[in-house]
Design a protein around this motif. Structure first.
Motif, PDB file in Angstrom:
ATOM      1  N   GLN A 175      -0.430  -4.606   8.067  1.00 40.06           N
ATOM      2  CA  GLN A 175       0.095  -5.647   7.205  1.00 40.06           C
ATOM      3  C   GLN A 175       1.571  -5.900   7.545  1.00 40.06           C
ATOM      4  OE1 GLN A 175       0.123  -4.653   3.070  1.00 40.06           O
ATOM      5  NE2 GLN A 175       0.091  -2.472   3.437  1.00 40.06           N
TER       6      GLN A 175
ATOM      7  N   ASN B 202       0.828  -1.216   0.000  1.00 36.89           N
ATOM      8  CA  ASN B 202       0.000   0.000   0.000  1.00 36.89           C
ATOM      9  C   ASN B 202       0.854   1.256   0.000  1.00 36.89           C
ATOM     10  OD1 ASN B 202      -2.673  -0.199  -0.118  1.00 36.89           O
ATOM     11  ND2 ASN B 202      -3.051  -0.153   2.081  1.00 36.89           N
TER      12      ASN B 202
ATOM     13  N   PHE C  14     -17.980   5.444  10.506  1.00 35.50           N
ATOM     14  CA  PHE C  14     -17.852   6.215   9.262  1.00 35.50           C
ATOM     15  C   PHE C  14     -18.364   5.463   8.046  1.00 35.50           C
ATOM     16  CE2 PHE C  14     -14.342   8.222  11.765  1.00 35.50           C
ATOM     17  CZ  PHE C  14     -15.023   9.410  11.940  1.00 35.50           C
TER      18      PHE C  14
ATOM     19  N   GLU D  57      -4.223  11.588   9.550  1.00 35.63           N
ATOM     20  CA  GLU D  57      -5.252  12.640   9.552  1.00 35.63           C
ATOM     21  C   GLU D  57      -5.039  13.712  10.620  1.00 35.63           C
ATOM     22  OE1 GLU D  57      -8.924  12.009   8.162  1.00 35.63           O
ATOM     23  OE2 GLU D  57      -8.468  10.108   7.169  1.00 35.63           O
TER      24      GLU D  57
ATOM     25  N   MET E  90     -15.914   2.588  13.897  1.00 36.35           N
ATOM     26  CA  MET E  90     -15.914   3.965  14.374  1.00 36.35           C
ATOM     27  C   MET E  90     -17.176   4.710  13.936  1.00 36.35           C
ATOM     28  SD  MET E  90     -13.915   5.520  16.332  1.00 36.35           S
ATOM     29  CE  MET E  90     -14.535   7.019  17.073  1.00 36.35           C
TER      30      MET E  90
ATOM     31  N   GLU F  97      -2.933   0.781  10.736  1.00 37.61           N
ATOM     32  CA  GLU F  97      -1.616   0.766  10.100  1.00 37.61           C
ATOM     33  C   GLU F  97      -0.689   1.897  10.528  1.00 37.61           C
ATOM     34  OE1 GLU F  97      -0.862  -0.499   6.232  1.00 37.61           O
ATOM     35  OE2 GLU F  97      -2.897  -1.209   5.850  1.00 37.61           O
TER      36      GLU F  97
ATOM     37  N   ASN G 111      -3.517  -5.625   1.608  1.00 38.91           N
ATOM     38  CA  ASN G 111      -4.313  -4.557   0.994  1.00 38.91           C
ATOM     39  C   ASN G 111      -5.627  -5.100   0.473  1.00 38.91           C
ATOM     40  OD1 ASN G 111      -2.371  -2.709   1.315  1.00 38.91           O
ATOM     41  ND2 ASN G 111      -1.441  -3.057  -0.690  1.00 38.91           N
TER      42      ASN G 111
ATOM     43  N   TYR H 186      -9.639   6.524  18.121  1.00 37.11           N
ATOM     44  CA  TYR H 186      -9.354   6.144  16.731  1.00 37.11           C
ATOM     45  C   TYR H 186      -8.085   6.840  16.262  1.00 37.11           C
ATOM     46  CZ  TYR H 186     -10.408   5.694  11.665  1.00 37.11           C
ATOM     47  OH  TYR H 186     -10.380   5.416  10.334  1.00 37.11           O
TER      48      TYR H 186
ATOM     49  N   PRO I 227      -6.347   7.004  12.831  1.00 39.73           N
ATOM     50  CA  PRO I 227      -6.661   6.539  11.476  1.00 39.73           C
ATOM     51  C   PRO I 227      -5.431   6.299  10.619  1.00 39.73           C
ATOM     52  CG  PRO I 227      -6.959   8.886  11.609  1.00 39.73           C
ATOM     53  CD  PRO I 227      -6.577   8.436  12.986  1.00 39.73           C
ATOM     54  N   GLN I 228      -5.679   5.584   9.528  1.00 43.11           N
ATOM     55  CA  GLN I 228      -4.648   5.405   8.507  1.00 43.11           C
ATOM     56  C   GLN I 228      -4.288   6.776   7.940  1.00 43.11           C
ATOM     57  OE1 GLN I 228      -6.042   3.428   4.963  1.00 43.11           O
ATOM     58  NE2 GLN I 228      -4.085   2.366   4.724  1.00 43.11           N
TER      59      GLN I 228
ATOM     60  N   ALA J  33     -20.477   8.809  14.753  1.00 42.57           N
ATOM     61  CA  ALA J  33     -19.090   8.635  15.190  1.00 42.57           C
ATOM     62  C   ALA J  33     -18.807   9.410  16.479  1.00 42.57           C
ATOM     63  CB  ALA J  33     -18.152   9.085  14.079  1.00 42.57           C
TER      64      ALA J  33
ATOM     65  N   LYS K 191     -10.456 -11.238   2.495  1.00 44.58           N
ATOM     66  CA  LYS K 191     -11.699 -10.969   1.767  1.00 44.58           C
ATOM     67  C   LYS K 191     -12.858 -10.636   2.710  1.00 44.58           C
ATOM     68  CE  LYS K 191     -10.234 -12.722  -2.462  1.00 44.58           C
ATOM     69  NZ  LYS K 191     -10.527 -12.971  -3.837  1.00 44.58           N
TER      70      LYS K 191
ATOM     71  N   HIS L  13     -20.175  -5.666  -8.501  1.00 46.93           N
ATOM     72  CA  HIS L  13     -18.818  -5.155  -8.666  1.00 46.93           C
ATOM     73  C   HIS L  13     -18.012  -5.997  -9.651  1.00 46.93           C
ATOM     74  CE1 HIS L  13     -15.033  -3.321  -7.847  1.00 46.93           C
ATOM     75  NE2 HIS L  13     -14.519  -4.447  -7.380  1.00 46.93           N
TER      76      HIS L  13
ATOM     77  N   ASN M 143     -11.199  18.926   8.761  1.00 45.43           N
ATOM     78  CA  ASN M 143     -11.443  17.500   8.620  1.00 45.43           C
ATOM     79  C   ASN M 143     -12.604  17.088   9.525  1.00 45.43           C
ATOM     80  OD1 ASN M 143     -11.386  14.713   8.592  1.00 45.43           O
ATOM     81  ND2 ASN M 143      -9.165  14.577   8.571  1.00 45.43           N
TER      82      ASN M 143
ATOM     83  N   ARG N 137     -20.402   0.451  -3.905  1.00 41.03           N
ATOM     84  CA  ARG N 137     -21.171  -0.733  -4.219  1.00 41.03           C
ATOM     85  C   ARG N 137     -20.335  -2.000  -4.043  1.00 41.03           C
ATOM     86  NH1 ARG N 137     -23.913   0.044  -8.591  1.00 41.03           N
ATOM     87  NH2 ARG N 137     -23.563   2.268  -8.635  1.00 41.03           N
ATOM     88  N   ILE N 138     -19.094  -1.819  -3.600  1.00 40.92           N
ATOM     89  CA  ILE N 138     -18.214  -2.968  -3.486  1.00 40.92           C
ATOM     90  C   ILE N 138     -18.318  -3.554  -2.075  1.00 40.92           C
ATOM     91  CG2 ILE N 138     -15.854  -3.767  -3.779  1.00 40.92           C
ATOM     92  CD1 ILE N 138     -15.326  -1.095  -5.261  1.00 40.92           C
TER      93      ILE N 138
END
Lengths: 240, 320, 233, 288
Positions: C189, A40, C50, C86, C48, C156, C36, C80, C82-83, C70, C206, A140, D171, C13-14
């Motif tokens: 990871q 990533n 979101f 932020e 959290m 992460e 990933n 939290y 975050p990645q 939240a 997955k 998807h 933010n 939609r995923i």
């Protein structure tokens, strides 16, 4: 150099204090299939955005088929013959599958020929039965196929695929690999993918990116034996 | 539509005919925004700027030349050129949707302020005095091309306006079915993908905006001719709000929708105007809010969605 | 303390989360390991508040927070980090910390917290956006602590961080867990990092928890290969 | 020399007017990315509030500085609750809904007060500068505009609420993860923005008079100022107001008001062609 489809020279982009792509020198030969891997934030998708003109590099050059396309508009680069399947499928939700393919084919072909190409691609990606359905309602996995087909219908000389197998079942992954190999008979491709099984199905040469730079370039087997690559995948922070 | 149009003058009196003429002219204006916004996805809040420019271009030229043919042509060309210029700055500067809406709205309001302050002898184009907020009265009306003495009578004007409405409606349909039109719709759906397929989004939007400006100008010309009068109100907030409401009420993404929206709202405005029960702006504001909050897609698309969901026996085909 | 049952969520939609089940007891340090696109970040964002929950339930301290906003969860004591950290780029480091606790007595609190992060002391008046990645990571943790959370979600923290600071991060997290008895859920990871810290490791694939491992098992060759995806069974 | 002084005064006056009419809009846009198309009507309501209060025996200063912002602030909070909040995240629908609101206000005020100009006399007299004379009240307006900017600066910089506002602006999700309630921040923002607009409406009422459609006279300039300014509330408003105020007043002084207005519009369109995200989108990044 004359048989290189694509060449980047010291390509870099900086967002504020972060250099997302750092001095990438990359060469892709005619009909080559290259896999691009890396953790990533390695800069893979950013590199794709630079190649398609969605981002402008802060330094370096991009040469496609001998033309310097650095800083050209996205549509101008597409016209030169670079097509991309983006990471999250980018589609026209209100249009049908057929309209997608037609729009791509019609840009370079007269109406009659465009219709023929559309039907041919519909068969090839196996979506003929869904051809008249609005794309916004598809799952998807199917959207991935529609986007792939749309790129193919435009018949670009170089095809970039960003995570083509994401969100697919094992069977679909295998089918995608089959299709990628088939496309490769006539086209040059760069494929970004995290699914290592998929990479192994298609890869000959692999480029590993890490923290914005090219770490190593080699055959798949050599890459898997490479200690540095293993380390960055396991988080031993090597290579930086 | 054509049959009805031909039959109308036989059954309607003079006043009704004039009403229908202005309704038809406004329908052309509604179509222009329905095309630009509903298909092109361009948030134009200032369609009245082109309408007003068309009206003034007609007025000034007709007064100066004493003949209407060149005036009518300029009434389409001037707003189209202005739209092209404004569009160049907006689309090639890559202004986002919301900015676009606000800029176009500001442009029309500034025209409104400008024209309001053109009272006095200093503000004239050739023989034509602009007259500020008082407007330009007694304009020459449309004549048979090449024969300034032969003016069109109300029935002929009605036929002419109806003919323009049909031409614009059919023309837009043909345009939308063409390669260009389908790209325009695709741009509305996803700009980035269009660029990645090699289509120049900016150029397409510019053309749509220019065509829309020209059509709005035509409507302005017909409007100025109808009352033989034009005032800065063609640029007013009320005017530009009306056009937006027609399209919202009728629905985006259809050509019939804006026409229906226009007819409903024009009828309502006429009725309200004559009976003074409630203020027109108040009613329009409530309708506007109600549609945005409750029927955001507008009448025609909502009805179509209902129709698509209802099990229609004649439309069911079993593929097996 | 945290109980998640059959969690489903999608990004656009995923579908990303496909039935996550997770129990975290008070005082635990749970590591969630995955590659990933396996749903790590979405898991934390859903916890959290979101990303809306499609199906399933989230209990925090016995209260059903599945559909809470939240900020309500934050006030309940869910922290939290975050990645991408932020950090508020335009605010000073001090103001970033004060954002973590906007109640009365914020100044004293900020002063107390900074003691644990000596690296931040000379930077207090610097703009958050001007800090290096590692400094931002420390700031993000300090900012989270200012709100006095009881459970912290870490996304992460080692991503894009220099090795020297990663060692410092290990020390900080160990202190939080052992000395301050904070409950921690960490997604990564970076296998080494998790192996060093977690008391229990979950492998996510997955959008579902594939299996549970002990930290020691992470160094076995078979697990390594499976994680990289080379020899997937 | 006198001319120079008067010209400076005219320019400052133009800048101050732009600051007054656009600062409330800028706050709402900067914090929430919402463009309030009923902004002109908020100004109009402020004017009516001041006039009605004055006519009922309230001191004119109290009417302009207290009653007008209070009334419009309350209207703003109600509008946020009933309309803006429902459409949160749907920018275009929000624009359209505030447009509907604008017509609604015009309609309701016309029904109550009729479509005629109402006004109050400007307080204070005028001051002689050589052969010219300048209005003391306009001089006070310049001071008030400067004071408003200063107060906003201090409030954002020094207060707890200002910190929360700045954090949420940068933010909103991260602020929420730290326990800040964005809905409450937005309601407050909209209320404060509306109140400042009401204040401007009240202060301008003695100068231009009020009628139900007076909003249209101001609103285009306010939009242009805010959009050209970009998202930084203070730096954007101040920079854009200074630029356009000067252009407008200088052109007006040397030619006609018509050319002054046209020049303002042309300057804005040219500016946005070069800087599509406004002055503070590229320069002065990260300023307040």
């Amino acid at each position: 150099m004359s048989d290189a489809v694509l060449q980047t020279l010291g390509l870099s982009i900086r967002f504020g204090g972060v250099e997302a792509v750092r001095g990438v020198d990359f060469t892709l030969a005619e009909r080559e299939l290259r896999c691009l891997i890396g953790p990533n934030g390695a800069g893979k998708s950013t590199l794709f955005k630079l190649l398609t003109g969605q981002l402008k590099p802060t330094a370096g050059r991009i040469v496609f088929r001998g033309h310097d396309i650095t800083g050209h508009h996205t549509h101008a680069i597409a016209r030169r013959g670079i097509g991309i399947k983006t990471q999250v499928p980018s589609l026209f939700d209100g249009l049908t599958v057929r309209e997608h393919l037609w729009l791509a084919a019609r840009r370079t072909n007269p109406a009659e020929r465009a219709r023929a190409i559309t039907e041919e691609i519909l068969e090839r990606i196996g979506l003929a039965s869904l051809a008249n359905g609005a794309v916004g309602r598809l799952s998807h996995g199917l959207r991935q196929w529609v986007e792939l087909g749309t790129v193919l219908a435009g018949n670009p000389e170089l095809i970039l695929l960003d995570e083509p197998a994401a969100g697919m079942t094992h069977d679909e992954v295998a089918r995608t690999a089959e299709l990628v190999r088939e496309i490769n008979r006539t086209h040059a491709l760069i494929v970004v993918e995290h699914d290592m099984q998929f990479v192994r199905m298609i890869a000959r040469t692999v480029t590993v990116m890490h923290q914005g730079a090219v770490l190593v370039e080699d055959t798949m087997d050599q890459i898997m034996k490479n200690a540095t690559v293993r380390d960055i995948y396991l988080g031993k922070h090597g290579g930086s | 539509m054509v049959v009805i149009a031909l039959g109308v003058p036989q059954v309607v009196d003079q006043f009704g005919l004039l009403q229908l003429t202005i309704f038809a002219a406004m329908c052309i204006l509604a179509l222009s925004l329905g095309f630009v916004w509903g298909y092109g996805g361009i948030l134009c809040f200032g369609q009245s700027a082109f309408f007003g420019l068309g009206a003034y271009a007609y007025a000034v030229t007709a007064v100066d030349l004493g003949e209407s043919t060149a005036a009518a042509i300029l009434a389409v060309l001037v707003p189209a050129v202005f739209a092209a210029l404004l569009g160049y700055f907006m689309f090639y500067g890559r202004l986002s949707d919301v900015y676009l809406g606000v800029i176009t709205l500001s442009v029309t309001l500034i025209f409104f302020n400008l024209m309001n302050s053109t009272a006095g002898d200093a503000y004239r184009v050739g023989k034509a005095r602009l007259n500020g907020f008082n407007g330009m009265p007694s304009l020459p009306t449309l004549n048979v091309p090449g024969d300034p003495a032969r003016l069109l009578d109300p029935t002929e004007t009605f036929y002419l306006v109806m003919a323009f409405l049909v031409i614009v409606y059919v023309g837009l349909h043909v345009l939308l079915a063409s390669h260009f039109g389908r790209v325009v719709v695709a741009i509305r759906e996803n700009e980035a993908r269009c660029e990645l397929l090699g289509y120049d989004v900016r150029l397409h939007k510019l053309l749509v905006f220019t065509i829309g400006g020209g059509i709005a100008g035509l409507a302005g010309c017909l409007f100025a001719n109808w009352g033989a009068f034009v005032s800065p109100n063609v640029f007013s907030l009320t005017m530009t709000s009306q056009i937006i409401i027609w399209v919202i009420v009728g629905g985006l993404g259809t050509l019939v929708g804006p026409i229906i929206g226009c007819l409903i709202m024009q009828y309502l405005a006429t009725t309200l105007g004559t009976q003074q029960l409630a203020n027109t702006n108040l009613i329009f504001g409530i309708i506007f809010l109600a549609f945005v909050l409750l029927v955001p897609r507008g009448i025609v698309p909502s009805l179509r969605a209902l129709g698509a969901r209802a099990p229609g026996p004649s439309r069911v085909h079993d593929p097996a | 303390m945290l109980s998640v049952t059959d969690l489903h969520a999608r990004y656009g939609r995923i579908p990303i989360l496909n039935g996550i089940c997770l129990e975290v007891a008070a005082g635990e340090f749970v590591g969630v390991l995955g590659h990933n696109g396996m749903g790590k970040t979405t898991l934390l964002k859903t916890l959290m508040g979101f990303v809306p929950v499609q199906r399933g339930r989230i209990l925090f301290d016995g209260a059903d927070v599945t559909h809470e906003a939240a900020y309500v969860r934050a006030r309940r004591g869910l922290g939290y980090v975050p990645q991408g950290r932020e950090i508020f780029p335009g605010l000073s480091v001090r103001d970033n910390l004060r954002m973590g606790f906007v109640g009365r007595g914020a100044e004293e609190r900020v002063d107390a917290i900074v003691q644990t992060f000596p690296r931040l002391v000379p930077l207090l008046n610097r703009r958050g956006g001007a800090l290096s990645g590692g400094e931002q990571q420390l700031l993000a943790i300090a900012r989270c602590l200012a709100g006095n959370p009881r459970l912290i979600l870490f996304d992460e923290p080692t991503e894009g961080i220099q090795p020297s600071i990663i060692e410092e991060l290990v020390a900080v997290l160990q202190t939080l867990h052992r000395k301050q008895a904070l409950t921690i859920v960490l997604v990564e990871q970076n296998l080494e990092f998790i192996a060093e810290l977690a008391t229990r490791v979950l492998l996510i694939q997955k959008g579902a928890i594939l299996r549970e491992l002990q930290p020691g098992e992470l160094r076995q060759a078979g697990v390594l290969s499976e994680f990289i995806g080379v020899d997937r069974a | 020399m006198d001319l120079a002084a008067v010209l400076t005064f005219e320019i400052l006056n133009g800048v101050a007017t732009l600051v007054l009419i656009s600062v409330g809009l800028a706050i709402i846009f900067g914090m929430m990315r919402v463009i309030n198309l009923a902004h002109g009507e908020f100004l109009m309501l402020g004017g009516y509030a001041a006039i009605v209060a004055t006519n009922h025996g309230v001191n004119i200063w109290v009417a302009m500085v207290v009653v007008a912002p209070l009334v419009v602030g309350v209207v703003g909070v109600i509008a946020e609750r009933l309309i803006i909040r429902v459409l949160y995240g749907r920018m275009i629908d929000t624009l359209l809904a505030t447009w509907g609101l604008s017509l609604f206000f015009i309609g309701i005020v016309t029904t109550i007060f009729g479509n005629t100009v109402a006004g109050i006399g400007a307080p204070l007299g005028s001051l002689g500068v050589g052969r010219y004379s300048i209005s003391l009240y306009r001089l006070v307006l310049i001071g008030i505009a400067a004071a408003i900017l200063a107060v906003i600066f201090v409030a954002l910089r020094q207060t707890r609420l200002g910190l929360i506002a700045r954090g949420t602006m940068e933010n909103p999700n991260m602020a929420a993860a730290l326990g800040v309630s964005p809905p409450r921040v937005y309601a407050t923002t909209f209320g404060v923005g509306a109140a400042l607009t009401g204040l401007a409406g009240g202060l301008l009422a003695p100068i231009s008079g009020v009628l139900p459609t007076v909003g249209a006279a101001y609103v285009a300039k306010a939009f242009i100022t805010v959009i050209s300014g970009g998202t930084a509330i203070l730096a954007g408003t101040a920079a854009a107001s200074s630029l356009f105020g000067s252009v407008n007043q200088l052109l007006t002084y040397f030619t006609t008001p018509v050319i002054g207005e046209a020049g303002l519009l042309a300057a804005a369109i040219l500016l946005l062609r070069v800087l599509p995200h406004g002055i503070t989108g590229k320069l002065f990044k990260g300023s307040l």
